[in-house]
Design a protein around this motif. Structure first.
Motif, PDB file in Angstrom:
ATOM      1  N   ALA A  13      -7.079  27.025   8.321  1.00 42.95           N
ATOM      2  CA  ALA A  13      -7.507  27.841   6.399  1.00 42.95           C
ATOM      3  C   ALA A  13      -8.594  29.138   7.199  1.00 42.95           C
ATOM      4  O   ALA A  13      -8.287  30.369   6.226  1.00 42.95           O
ATOM      5  CB  ALA A  13      -8.014  26.973   5.547  1.00 42.95           C
ATOM      6  N   GLU A  32     -17.912  29.030  13.932  1.00 45.78           N
ATOM      7  CA  GLU A  32     -17.152  27.329  14.208  1.00 45.78           C
ATOM      8  C   GLU A  32     -18.203  27.265  15.051  1.00 45.78           C
ATOM      9  O   GLU A  32     -18.693  26.798  16.183  1.00 45.78           O
ATOM     10  CB  GLU A  32     -15.384  27.340  15.371  1.00 45.78           C
ATOM     11  CG  GLU A  32     -15.387  25.769  15.306  1.00 45.78           C
ATOM     12  CD  GLU A  32     -15.402  25.089  14.200  1.00 45.78           C
ATOM     13  OE1 GLU A  32     -14.125  25.298  13.857  1.00 45.78           O
ATOM     14  OE2 GLU A  32     -15.887  24.035  14.273  1.00 45.78           O
ATOM     15  N   GLU A  33     -18.340  25.468  14.644  1.00 46.65           N
ATOM     16  CA  GLU A  33     -20.256  24.875  14.728  1.00 46.65           C
ATOM     17  C   GLU A  33     -19.696  24.309  16.424  1.00 46.65           C
ATOM     18  O   GLU A  33     -20.106  23.794  16.691  1.00 46.65           O
ATOM     19  CB  GLU A  33     -20.288  24.101  14.415  1.00 46.65           C
ATOM     20  CG  GLU A  33     -19.332  22.671  13.247  1.00 46.65           C
ATOM     21  CD  GLU A  33     -20.297  21.640  11.941  1.00 46.65           C
ATOM     22  OE1 GLU A  33     -20.869  21.566  12.389  1.00 46.65           O
ATOM     23  OE2 GLU A  33     -19.353  21.413  11.323  1.00 46.65           O
ATOM     24  N   HIS A  34     -18.486  23.960  16.703  1.00 41.62           N
ATOM     25  CA  HIS A  34     -18.029  22.784  18.079  1.00 41.62           C
ATOM     26  C   HIS A  34     -17.988  24.196  18.830  1.00 41.62           C
ATOM     27  O   HIS A  34     -17.315  25.289  18.327  1.00 41.62           O
ATOM     28  CB  HIS A  34     -16.434  22.654  17.704  1.00 41.62           C
ATOM     29  CG  HIS A  34     -17.101  21.328  16.619  1.00 41.62           C
ATOM     30  ND1 HIS A  34     -16.641  21.241  15.136  1.00 41.62           N
ATOM     31  CD2 HIS A  34     -17.053  19.877  16.902  1.00 41.62           C
ATOM     32  CE1 HIS A  34     -17.239  19.628  15.219  1.00 41.62           C
ATOM     33  NE2 HIS A  34     -17.690  19.369  15.529  1.00 41.62           N
ATOM     34  N   ALA A  44      -2.424  14.383  11.872  1.00 43.81           N
ATOM     35  CA  ALA A  44      -0.935  13.762  12.609  1.00 43.81           C
ATOM     36  C   ALA A  44      -0.493  14.264  13.034  1.00 43.81           C
ATOM     37  O   ALA A  44       0.332  14.105  13.954  1.00 43.81           O
ATOM     38  CB  ALA A  44      -1.098  12.403  11.251  1.00 43.81           C
ATOM     39  N   VAL A  46       1.684  16.551  11.568  1.00 47.18           N
ATOM     40  CA  VAL A  46       3.154  16.682  10.685  1.00 47.18           C
ATOM     41  C   VAL A  46       2.480  17.901   9.962  1.00 47.18           C
ATOM     42  O   VAL A  46       2.569  17.963   9.219  1.00 47.18           O
ATOM     43  CB  VAL A  46       3.741  15.467  10.085  1.00 47.18           C
ATOM     44  CG1 VAL A  46       5.408  16.029   9.600  1.00 47.18           C
ATOM     45  CG2 VAL A  46       3.854  14.108  11.073  1.00 47.18           C
ATOM     46  N   ARG A  95      -2.631  19.510  17.025  1.00 53.13           N
ATOM     47  CA  ARG A  95      -3.202  19.868  16.337  1.00 53.13           C
ATOM     48  C   ARG A  95      -4.609  20.666  16.797  1.00 53.13           C
ATOM     49  O   ARG A  95      -4.496  21.887  16.739  1.00 53.13           O
ATOM     50  CB  ARG A  95      -3.898  19.138  15.557  1.00 53.13           C
ATOM     51  CG  ARG A  95      -3.712  19.743  13.612  1.00 53.13           C
ATOM     52  CD  ARG A  95      -3.613  21.203  12.997  1.00 53.13           C
ATOM     53  NE  ARG A  95      -5.057  21.175  12.848  1.00 53.13           N
ATOM     54  CZ  ARG A  95      -5.556  21.478  12.235  1.00 53.13           C
ATOM     55  NH1 ARG A  95      -5.049  19.778  11.372  1.00 53.13           N
ATOM     56  NH2 ARG A  95      -7.277  20.970  11.664  1.00 53.13           N
ATOM     57  N   ILE A 119     -22.585  26.984  10.860  1.00 50.73           N
ATOM     58  CA  ILE A 119     -24.129  27.872   9.532  1.00 50.73           C
ATOM     59  C   ILE A 119     -24.326  27.076   8.927  1.00 50.73           C
ATOM     60  O   ILE A 119     -24.383  25.670   8.012  1.00 50.73           O
ATOM     61  CB  ILE A 119     -22.809  28.732   9.001  1.00 50.73           C
ATOM     62  CG1 ILE A 119     -21.734  30.005   9.648  1.00 50.73           C
ATOM     63  CG2 ILE A 119     -23.269  29.468   7.569  1.00 50.73           C
ATOM     64  CD1 ILE A 119     -22.569  30.508  10.361  1.00 50.73           C
ATOM     65  N   ASP A 263      -8.868  22.694   2.782  1.00 50.14           N
ATOM     66  CA  ASP A 263      -9.713  21.112   2.501  1.00 50.14           C
ATOM     67  C   ASP A 263     -11.268  21.590   2.030  1.00 50.14           C
ATOM     68  O   ASP A 263     -11.416  20.238   1.336  1.00 50.14           O
ATOM     69  CB  ASP A 263     -10.230  20.155   3.899  1.00 50.14           C
ATOM     70  CG  ASP A 263      -9.179  19.648   4.491  1.00 50.14           C
ATOM     71  OD1 ASP A 263      -7.523  19.570   3.632  1.00 50.14           O
ATOM     72  OD2 ASP A 263      -9.558  18.259   4.548  1.00 50.14           O
ATOM     73  N   VAL A 276      -2.682  21.346   5.851  1.00 50.58           N
ATOM     74  CA  VAL A 276      -2.552  22.528   6.580  1.00 50.58           C
ATOM     75  C   VAL A 276      -1.933  23.381   6.113  1.00 50.58           C
ATOM     76  O   VAL A 276      -2.036  25.096   6.129  1.00 50.58           O
ATOM     77  CB  VAL A 276      -1.750  22.447   8.321  1.00 50.58           C
ATOM     78  CG1 VAL A 276      -1.522  23.654   8.981  1.00 50.58           C
ATOM     79  CG2 VAL A 276      -2.675  21.229   8.918  1.00 50.58           C
TER      80      VAL A 276
END
Ligand SMILES: Cc1cc2nc3c(=O)[nH]c(=O)nc-3n(C[C@H](O)[C@H](O)[C@H](O)COP(=O)(O)OP(=O)(O)OC[C@H]3O[C@@H](n4cnc5c(N)ncnc54)[C@H](O)[C@@H]3O)c2cc1C
Length: 400
Positions: A13, A32-34, A44, A46, A95, A119, A263, A276
């Motif tokens: 998103a 992005e925190e990672h 998954a 799909v 993904r 953040i 989400d 997604v």
């Protein structure tokens, strides 16, 4: 530091919104925190063929793992209804690779992404969001919150976060298993996966991604029991757990200076928890609204409410139809579900069901729900097997 649009979260998103804005010449920064885009990966993977197309994403070998041409749905007693169609309906994607591909495309378009940058809160000036507080303060005309299911930033601004229909979701990868190569399996059952279902998604020769969503019980124990029952497997890869949202969008997704997408706004399919495609479509609406706000120089809640009008106009009917379907499915006890499946098989309705899968949209499901519920053959079977009261409730829910 200052930017025109600041985005929290480099999931689909956030990245789709960033890409859309950068393509229109806007200065965008994504936080992005990672340390790595796409990881950890809980999904998954799909994604429907039409869904990818609607986002303007070309299927690429960089992230595609497999193709899906239908599936078998099993009732709690193991009665399976198999529907295989001639065309590819969905792709199974990796993904992590998919998100990386989106990030690379966004960077090529001019987006700046800062990983390892968590953040902590929004900067607020004159009652409206005016940037982000992370490692440093980042001023922005507009903030897009795409922080995913765990997010709590929006709540601090008094916005609602997804609450009802939050399930524990889990996936594991398995190898050396026997399954039909291009068909997913969906297993229903109150004890197996209360509140959703268990899935088996082929990812390659003898390989699958298996998982489930549940409202109660320990997801890993339930999944282990399922893998033993289905494949006689007592060992599996490491589980990946995350929240799966089936409660529909939150009530309000904007305030002054802020748009909430994906989400974080509950923009997932209540029937499956998949988010997604729909979350990213809403992110495109957010980007369009941000563009207009930048042009007008107006970042007030009054102006930004047109984001909410936009996505509700596009998808409101879809979310509410799927939400009704999910609520109804959750109330069907196992023995009744077994009876319905036995009757469907007995009536030889597989061809009709094939038509729904062949033609129905996997993301915008209101059409296929309505077509199915107005099919005379299917209605006869449901009326005869689900009980008078439940059938009347179904008719009432969908105005049949
Ligand atoms: C078990 C499971 C299976 C699923 N299967 C499917 C499927 O098959 N198909 C499908 O369409 N959907 C599926 N989903 C749902 C899908 O994963 C989500 O709908 C989708 O990832 C939402 O995208 P997003 O961009 O809104 O959020 P996310 O993908 O969650 O991205 C949010 C990002 O924000 C970052 N972030 C969060 N807080 C901060 C912060 N404070 N600062 C900086 N960064 C932050 C996170 O690290 C993350 O990278 C599944 C979900 C689960 C749990």
């Amino acid at each position: 530091m200052r930017t025109e649009v600041a985005i929290v979260g480099a999931g689909p998103a956030g990245l789709i919104a960033a890409l859309e804005l950068a393509r229109n010449g806007i200065k965008v920064k994504v936080f992005e925190e990672h340390p790595e885009i796409g990881r950890p990966n809980h999904c998954a993977g799909v994604l429907s063929v039409e869904g990818l197309h609607s986002l303007g994403i070309e299927p690429s070998l960089k992230f595609l793992q497999h193709e899906i041409r239908g599936g078998t749905v099993f009732s709690p007693d193991g009665t399976g209804i198999r529907v295989a169609v001639s065309r590819t309906r969905a792709y199974v994607v990796d993904r992590a690779a998919f998100d990386r591909h989106l990030a690379e495309t966004a960077v090529d378009a001019g987006v700046e992404i800062e990983t390892n940058h968590r953040i902590r809160e929004f900067l607020v000036e004159d009652g409206r969001v005016a940037g982000l507080r992370g490692e440093e303060n980042i001023g922005a005309s507009i903030v897009i919150d795409a922080e995913g299911a765990a997010g709590g930033l929006a709540r601090k601004m008094g916005l609602p976060i997804p609450q009802g229909g939050v399930l524990a979701g889990i996936n594991v990868d398995v190898t050396d298993v026997e399954l039909e190569p291009n068909l997913v399996e969906v297993w229903l059952g109150e004890r197996l996966a209360p509140g959703l279902y268990a899935w088996i998604i082929p990812t390659g020769e003898g390989e699958a991604r298996c998982g489930l969503g549940c409202t109660k019980g320990d997801a890993f124990n339930l999944l282990r029991g399922f893998l033993e029952r289905r494949f006689d497997l007592t060992e599996c890869g490491a589980p990946r757990r995350w929240s799966l949202l089936t409660g529909g969008p939150v009530r309000r997704t904007f305030t002054g200076g802020l748009l909430v997408v994906g989400d974080a706004a509950g923009q997932t399919k209540p029937t499956t928890g998949g988010g997604v495609i729909l979350g990213s479509l809403c992110a495109m609406d957010a980007a369009e609204t941000a563009l207009e706000a930048l042009e007008a120089g107006d970042f007030s809640a009054d102006f930004l409410q047109c984001y909410e009008r936009r996505w509700r106009k596009r998808l409101g009917k879809e979310f509410s139809s799927m939400l009704r379907a999910r609520g109804f499915l959750n109330k069907i006890p196992d023995d009744r579900m077994d009876r319905i499946f036995a009757s469907l098989k007995g009536a030889g309705l597989e061809e009709a069901l094939k038509g729904f899968v062949e033609e129905g949209d996997m993301d915008l499901q209101s059409g296929v729900i309505r077509t199915a519920l107005t099919d005379p053959g299917l209605l006869r079977v449901l009326a005869g097997s689900m009980g008078r009261l439940a059938f009347a409730e179904l008719q009432g829910l969908f105005n049949l």
